[in-house]
Design an enzyme around this catalytic site. Structure first.
Site, PDB file in Angstrom:
ATOM      1  CG  MET A  33      -1.886  -1.198   1.168  1.00 52.53           C
ATOM      2  SD  MET A  33      -3.375  -0.957   2.129  1.00 52.53           S
ATOM      3  CE  MET A  33      -2.703  -0.712   3.758  1.00 52.53           C
ATOM      4  N   GLY A  34       2.161   1.098  -0.303  1.00 51.04           N
ATOM      5  CA  GLY A  34       3.042   2.259  -0.363  1.00 51.04           C
ATOM      6  C   GLY A  34       3.526   2.693   1.005  1.00 51.04           C
ATOM      7  CB  ALA A  35       3.666   4.680   3.441  1.00 48.40           C
ATOM      8  CG  LEU A  36       7.145   1.423  -0.617  1.00 44.99           C
ATOM      9  CD1 LEU A  36       7.886   1.132  -1.921  1.00 44.99           C
ATOM     10  CD2 LEU A  36       6.246   0.245  -0.261  1.00 44.99           C
ATOM     11  N   GLY A  39      11.136  -2.840   5.609  1.00 43.61           N
ATOM     12  CA  GLY A  39      10.445  -4.139   5.595  1.00 43.61           C
ATOM     13  C   GLY A  39       9.943  -4.452   4.191  1.00 43.61           C
ATOM     14  CG  HIS A  40       6.881  -2.035   2.427  1.00 42.59           C
ATOM     15  ND1 HIS A  40       6.740  -0.859   3.114  1.00 42.59           N
ATOM     16  CD2 HIS A  40       5.713  -2.691   2.598  1.00 42.59           C
ATOM     17  CE1 HIS A  40       5.546  -0.792   3.668  1.00 42.59           C
ATOM     18  NE2 HIS A  40       4.900  -1.892   3.374  1.00 42.59           N
ATOM     19  CD  GLU A 151       7.554 -15.563   8.428  1.00 43.96           C
ATOM     20  OE1 GLU A 151       8.100 -15.187   9.492  1.00 43.96           O
ATOM     21  OE2 GLU A 151       7.815 -16.646   7.871  1.00 43.96           O
ATOM     22  CE  LYS A 152       3.614  -5.091  11.480  1.00 44.22           C
ATOM     23  NZ  LYS A 152       2.608  -4.472  10.706  1.00 44.22           N
ATOM     24  CB  SER A 188       3.992  -0.904  10.830  1.00 45.95           C
ATOM     25  OG  SER A 188       2.719  -0.419  10.455  1.00 45.95           O
TER      26      SER A 188
HETATM   27  P1  AMP Z   1       1.485  -2.988   3.559  1.00 48.99           P
HETATM   28  O1  AMP Z   1       1.886  -1.992   2.549  1.00 48.99           O
HETATM   29  O2  AMP Z   1       1.778  -2.548   4.961  1.00 48.99           O
HETATM   30  O3  AMP Z   1       0.113  -3.523   3.362  1.00 48.99           O
HETATM   31  O4  AMP Z   1       2.453  -4.222   3.376  1.00 48.99           O
HETATM   32  C1  AMP Z   1       2.784  -4.734   2.110  1.00 48.99           C
HETATM   33  C2  AMP Z   1       3.547  -6.010   2.305  1.00 48.99           C
HETATM   34  O5  AMP Z   1       4.714  -5.761   3.073  1.00 48.99           O
HETATM   35  C3  AMP Z   1       2.752  -7.088   3.065  1.00 48.99           C
HETATM   36  O6  AMP Z   1       3.047  -8.352   2.523  1.00 48.99           O
HETATM   37  C4  AMP Z   1       3.285  -6.949   4.457  1.00 48.99           C
HETATM   38  O7  AMP Z   1       3.171  -8.121   5.220  1.00 48.99           O
HETATM   39  C5  AMP Z   1       4.738  -6.630   4.182  1.00 48.99           C
HETATM   40  N1  AMP Z   1       5.357  -5.969   5.335  1.00 48.99           N
HETATM   41  C6  AMP Z   1       4.895  -4.880   5.995  1.00 48.99           C
HETATM   42  N2  AMP Z   1       5.708  -4.596   7.042  1.00 48.99           N
HETATM   43  C7  AMP Z   1       6.689  -5.533   7.034  1.00 48.99           C
HETATM   44  C8  AMP Z   1       7.829  -5.799   7.869  1.00 48.99           C
HETATM   45  N3  AMP Z   1       8.105  -5.029   8.928  1.00 48.99           N
HETATM   46  N4  AMP Z   1       8.601  -6.854   7.563  1.00 48.99           N
HETATM   47  C9  AMP Z   1       8.315  -7.645   6.492  1.00 48.99           C
HETATM   48  N5  AMP Z   1       7.273  -7.454   5.674  1.00 48.99           N
HETATM   49  C10 AMP Z   1       6.466  -6.413   5.941  1.00 48.99           C
END
Ligand code: AMP
Length: 282
Positions: A33-36, A39-40, A151-152, A188
């Site tokens: 969802m961006g705001a990378l 972790g991303h 896995e978060k 996050s």
């Molecule tokens: P999001 O943009 O937060 O919806 O996350 C996009 C992807 O990145 C999803 O598969 C999340 O599980 C992964 N993700 C988010 N935060 C982390 C993190 N701290 N470590 C590993 N993967 C992450």
């Protein structure tokens, strides 16, 4: 490295992937969802290790969010994201508008039973249906060899594994371990909402999960270990706790004792920010 091209339409994405396919290149997809954050980026690096090409989708998906959740204020920074993606060698960014993903009149959804009954499910009605529907669509638009998920969001990862299996989508789903700040807080995009005092408290969530896992590995029951953990979080200053559970790592059903691979998972609130985290046990 140059910033990756930003593709706005499904047709452009399909055209780009088809070009790679003609060259015999494998393709990895990283939905976000961006705001990378780092972790991303760890997911993108993993995709580049496993596949010749990596596509990152950036789409803040309205059905992900409940009526009182943070859809409007969710951080958005496409230019900054593209610059970060250049540093890890992403080959393309797929960043569609809402109307591209949900044309007028769309009424079909994907919902995954059982796995969505516990953990975040009851606290975020409609959330996993929103996730399952958009991820199904992204997998079908891109048709990657592998999709990379963190896995978060462990429950989300299991839901996606299940839907790919149940809908016969020919894709490998790869789980990538949680990337953490040096004090243990899971990275996050929502951590940006935390006030300084909340940010200082936030790593307690990880420490408590570790302690619960240690106790269960030593033979303690889930009821006692998670009961202690809940109290510890409330005492530390968490405003509210949605859940702290020990679950089977595959079925996500609650367990009483550690006998098979399990996850210890929690969702807790610091002020107006909901944090989730989980870790392996057993
Ligand atoms: P999001 O943009 O937060 O919806 O996350 C996009 C992807 O990145 C999803 O598969 C999340 O599980 C992964 N993700 C988010 N935060 C982390 C993190 N701290 N470590 C590993 N993967 C992450």
């Amino acid at each position: 490295m140059a910033a990756p091209p930003i593709l706005r339409t499904i047709a452009d994405l399909r055209h780009t992937v088809a070009g790679w396919r003609r060259n015999g290149e494998s393709v990895g997809l990283v939905p976000t969802m961006g705001a990378l954050h780092d972790g991303h980026l760890s997911l993108v690096k993993r995709a580049r290790e496993h596949c010749a090409r990596a596509v990152v989708s950036i789409f803040v998906n309205p059905p992900h969010f409940g009526p009182h959740e943070d859809f409007q204020r969710y951080p958005r920074d496409l230019e900054g994201d593209a610059a970060k993606l250049a540093t890890v060698g992403a080959d393309a960014v797929f960043a569609p508008q809402v109307a591209e993903m949900y044309p007028e009149g769309a009424v079909t959804t994907v919902s995954v039973a059982r796995l969505t009954e516990g953990l975040c499910g009851p606290f975020r009605p409609g959330h996993f249906q929103g996730v399952a529907t958009i991820v199904t669509k992204l997998l079908l638009h891109c048709l990657p060899d592998a999709g990379f998920f963190g896995e978060k969001d462990y429950q989300q990862l299991q839901v996606i594994r299940q839907l790919a299996r149940d809908l016969d989508i020919p894709v490998r789903i790869e789980g990538v371990p949680t990337w953490r700040e040096s004090d243990g807080l899971a990275m996050s995009s929502r951590n940006a909402y935390l006030a300084p005092a909340e940010r200082a408290l936030a790593p307690t969530l990880y420490r408590v999960l570790q302690q619960v896992a240690t106790e269960m590995k030593a033979g303690e029951t889930a009821a006692i270990a998670t009961g202690w953990g809940k109290q510890a979080l409330m005492r530390a200053g968490f405003a509210r706790l949605d859940y702290l559970d020990a679950v089977d790592a595959v079925t996500l059903q609650k367990i009483e004792k550690l006998e098979r691979p399990a996850r210890i998972a929690a969702a807790a609130w610091l002020g107006k920010t909901r944090l989730i985290d989980n870790l392996p046990a057993g």
